[in-house]
Design a protein around this motif. Structure first.
Motif, short mmCIF file in Angstrom:
data_model
loop_
_atom_site.label_atom_id
_atom_site.label_comp_id
_atom_site.label_asym_id
_atom_site.label_seq_id
_atom_site.Cartn_x
_atom_site.Cartn_y
_atom_site.Cartn_z
N ALA A 13 0.85 -1.19 0.00
CA ALA A 13 0.00 0.00 0.00
C ALA A 13 0.88 1.24 0.00
O ALA A 13 1.79 1.37 0.83
CB ALA A 13 -0.90 0.01 1.23
N ALA A 14 0.61 2.14 -0.95
CA ALA A 14 1.27 3.45 -0.94
C ALA A 14 0.49 4.28 0.07
O ALA A 14 -0.66 4.65 -0.17
CB ALA A 14 1.20 4.08 -2.32
N THR A 15 1.09 4.52 1.21
CA THR A 15 0.32 5.11 2.32
C THR A 15 0.02 6.59 2.11
O THR A 15 0.80 7.34 1.52
CB THR A 15 1.09 4.96 3.65
N LEU A 16 -1.14 6.97 2.64
CA LEU A 16 -1.51 8.38 2.72
C LEU A 16 -0.86 8.95 3.97
O LEU A 16 -0.59 8.21 4.92
CB LEU A 16 -3.03 8.49 2.85
N THR A 17 -0.64 10.24 3.99
CA THR A 17 -0.16 10.87 5.22
C THR A 17 -1.35 11.56 5.89
O THR A 17 -1.86 12.56 5.38
CB THR A 17 0.97 11.87 4.93
N PRO A 18 -1.82 11.00 7.02
CA PRO A 18 -2.99 11.59 7.68
C PRO A 18 -2.67 13.00 8.17
O PRO A 18 -1.59 13.24 8.71
CB PRO A 18 -3.24 10.66 8.87
N MET A 19 -3.60 13.91 7.97
CA MET A 19 -3.40 15.30 8.42
C MET A 19 -4.61 15.79 9.19
O MET A 19 -5.72 15.29 9.01
CB MET A 19 -3.13 16.20 7.21
N THR A 20 -4.36 16.76 10.03
CA THR A 20 -5.47 17.37 10.77
C THR A 20 -6.08 18.47 9.89
O THR A 20 -5.50 18.84 8.87
CB THR A 20 -4.96 18.03 12.08
N GLU A 21 -7.21 18.99 10.32
CA GLU A 21 -7.86 20.03 9.53
C GLU A 21 -6.97 21.26 9.38
O GLU A 21 -7.09 21.99 8.40
CB GLU A 21 -9.22 20.42 10.14
N ASN A 22 -6.05 21.50 10.31
CA ASN A 22 -5.14 22.66 10.12
C ASN A 22 -3.85 22.30 9.41
O ASN A 22 -2.91 23.08 9.40
CB ASN A 22 -4.82 23.45 11.40
#
Ligand SMILES: CC(=O)N[C@H](C=O)[C@@H](O)[C@H](O)[C@H](O)CO
Ligand SMILES: CC(=O)C(=O)O
Length: 320
Positions: A13-22
């Protein structure tokens, strides 16, 4: 020693980088993300900080932290964690390569530099060699993605004699639709035991027919289980089932491609399917629209890619 490591195979899996709303990285969900991939999708390898992970949009310090979190959370759960360490600055790329070795990653991958571009194969291989030399014990993968880098030197040429220059060279991630080039990468390297990983998810079956030993892709985050059915059918030489599974996946990808499909949309889909908040992408990417997510959700449901059990107790409206 790089050569003693188990060959990278199957889905990655090519991972996503989780981000916060800011727009900060949301490290706190990476542990859950690992468990989701392993338990729900049957995917045990990850490719971190690549295209899907917005690796080139992160600072070097962020890239180090993201890599570290995946290695830490993946310990004893994932088979392999490969870190993409490509950068425009050779120094930065070397720093990331050294760091990947220090934290115990299983491999590193590098794209061609894409602002000042290598104008021929030798220049490209020299650049890759300098990065690989900063982490000589780590398996090294060349990440071929000409549509995004603009570097169109054929992968088959890049691979020719590459182990003489880069002893840790272990394989290729091929994100292009040129099956002549990919086929020749396979055909000319039978003796080498390279991992030749196909990177166009909607065409995976053609990659397998041509000799791919595995696949890296963004859709394996949420369609890993479905895609494993292609691998299994192919393995037992049940090509008509393999093709049916591929067509199912194509119906979904074709649908979202027409709506406009990229990393931002992948974040929205993954949030919806896994329930793990991936957050917005970073500029210059723009958050997927509510309309996109609603349409994608309906399509996933109609293809039975989203069971009602997956959605139990979840507020669909809160997914984007
Ligand atoms: C350009 C790009 O991001 N390619 C990904 C990996 O290489 C693929 O996994 C695609 O996202 C996928 O094939 C859907 O088009
Ligand atoms: C798709 C892929 O391999 C990447 O995100 O780099």
């Amino acid at each position: 020693m790089a050569t003693l490591k188990k060959k990278l195979q199957g889905l990655v899996a090519a991972t996503l980088t989780p981000m916060t709303e800011n727009g900060e990285i949301n490290f706190s969900v990476i542990g859950q993300y690992v468990d989701y991939l392993v338990k729900e999708q049957g995917v045990k390898n990850v490719f971190v900080n690549g295209t899907t992970g917005e690796g080139l949009s992160l600072s070097i310090s962020e890239r180090r932290q993201v890599a570290e979190e995946w290695v830490t959370q993946g310990r004893n759960k994932l088979d392999q964690v490969v870190i993409h360490v490509g950068a425009l600055s050779l120094k930065e790329s070397q720093e990331l390569a050294r760091h990947a070795a220090e934290i115990g990653a299983d491999g590193i991958a590098v794209i061609a530099p894409f602002f000042f571009k290598p104008w021929n194969k030798d220049v490209l291989v020299n650049f890759l060699r300098e990065v690989a030399a900063a982490a000589p014990s780590l398996p090294f993968y060349y990440y071929h993605i000409p549509a995004l880098t603009g570097v169109k030197i054929r992968a088959e040429e890049v691979l020719d004699g590459i182990q003489d220059k880069i002893p840790s060279f272990q394989g290729l991630k091929f994100s292009d639709t040129d099956l002549l080039d990919f086929g020749q990468c396979v055909d000319q390297n039978h003796q080498q035991q390279f991992a030749l990983l196909f990177g166009v998810d909607e065409q995976l079956l053609s990659g397998l027919v041509m000799g791919a030993t595995g696949a890296v892709g963004s859709t394996y985050n949420y369609l890993g289980k479905k895609t494993n059915q292609i691998l299994e059918a192919f393995e037992r030489k049940d090509f008509s089932s393999a093709l049916n599974y591929q067509f199912c996946i194509q119906r979904f990808i074709n649908f979202v491609v027409k709506l406009g499909f990229g990393v931002a949309q992948t974040k929205a889909i993954m949030t919806l399917v896994s329930g793990i908040p991936m957050g917005p992408p970073r500029l210059p990417l723009q958050k997927a629209t509510r309309e996109f997510t609603d349409h994608a959700a309906a399509k996933l449901k109609s293809l039975d890619f989203l069971s009602t059990a997956d959605l139990k107790g979840r507020n669909l409206g809160a997914c984007i």
